[in-house]
Design a protein around this motif. Structure first.
Motif, mmCIF file in Angstrom:
data_model
loop_
_atom_site.group_PDB
_atom_site.id
_atom_site.type_symbol
_atom_site.label_atom_id
_atom_site.label_comp_id
_atom_site.label_asym_id
_atom_site.label_seq_id
_atom_site.Cartn_x
_atom_site.Cartn_y
_atom_site.Cartn_z
ATOM 1 N N THR A 1 -13.218 -9.886 11.002
ATOM 2 C CA THR A 1 -13.756 -10.415 12.252
ATOM 3 C C THR A 1 -13.091 -9.730 13.439
ATOM 4 N N ASP A 2 -11.776 -9.517 13.363
ATOM 5 C CA ASP A 2 -11.057 -8.847 14.448
ATOM 6 C C ASP A 2 -11.537 -7.408 14.639
ATOM 7 N N GLU A 3 -11.736 -6.689 13.538
ATOM 8 C CA GLU A 3 -12.209 -5.305 13.637
ATOM 9 C C GLU A 3 -13.602 -5.249 14.253
ATOM 10 N N LEU A 4 -14.457 -6.135 13.819
ATOM 11 C CA LEU A 4 -15.813 -6.170 14.373
ATOM 12 C C LEU A 4 -15.767 -6.519 15.859
ATOM 13 N N LYS A 5 -14.870 -7.427 16.221
ATOM 14 C CA LYS A 5 -14.730 -7.827 17.626
ATOM 15 C C LYS A 5 -14.253 -6.644 18.469
ATOM 16 N N GLN A 6 -13.312 -5.845 17.937
ATOM 17 C CA GLN A 6 -12.812 -4.672 18.653
ATOM 18 C C GLN A 6 -13.916 -3.656 18.912
ATOM 19 N N MET A 7 -14.898 -3.635 18.030
ATOM 20 C CA MET A 7 -16.023 -2.699 18.195
ATOM 21 C C MET A 7 -17.124 -3.268 19.084
#
Length: 124
Positions: free
Chosen positions: A65-71
């Motif tokens: 979820t954090d990686e997707l949010k960063q993108m």
């Protein structure tokens, strides 16, 4: 021959019809905007379903979820329907219907412990 009452009535009815006509004309854009809003809501609902499924698939492929949010991918408002995430069985939080033997559950019945102690004291 027309009477003054007939003229007044006709004039009044014509004025009412003019007022209603202008009021009805004011509703036409409201009705059109409402229809367009409903159409867009239906499109958004469908897009949310597609986005939720794509987001879920990305997580299934290993993206956090954090990686997707960063993108720039926000967590979807709606998740696709499917199996529940947790496979653990939930514990029941309700009390057992029968209290343990000799326990005092506040009902005034303590499993007969009081009666047994009274009988054993009187027998001695």
């Amino acid at each position: 021959m027309t009477t003054p009452t007939d003229d007044t009535s006709s004039t009044m009815m014509a004025a009412a019809e003019n007022l209603l006509t202008s009021r009805v004309e004011a509703i036409r854009p409201v009705a059109a905007a409402l229809a367009e809003r409903n159409r867009i809501r239906a499109l958004l609902h469908e897009a949310e379903k597609v986005y939720g499924a794509a987001y879920s698939a990305a997580q299934g492929a290993g993206w956090s979820t954090d990686e997707l949010k960063q993108m720039g991918a926000e967590e979807p408002a709606r998740r696709p329907q499917g199996r529940p995430r947790s496979s653990r069985t939930r514990r029941s939080t309700s009390k057992p219907s029968v209290p343990p033997q000799g326990g005092n559950d506040g009902s005034g019945f303590d499993g007969g412990a009081e009666e047994q102690s009274n009988t054993s004291t009187s027998a001695s």
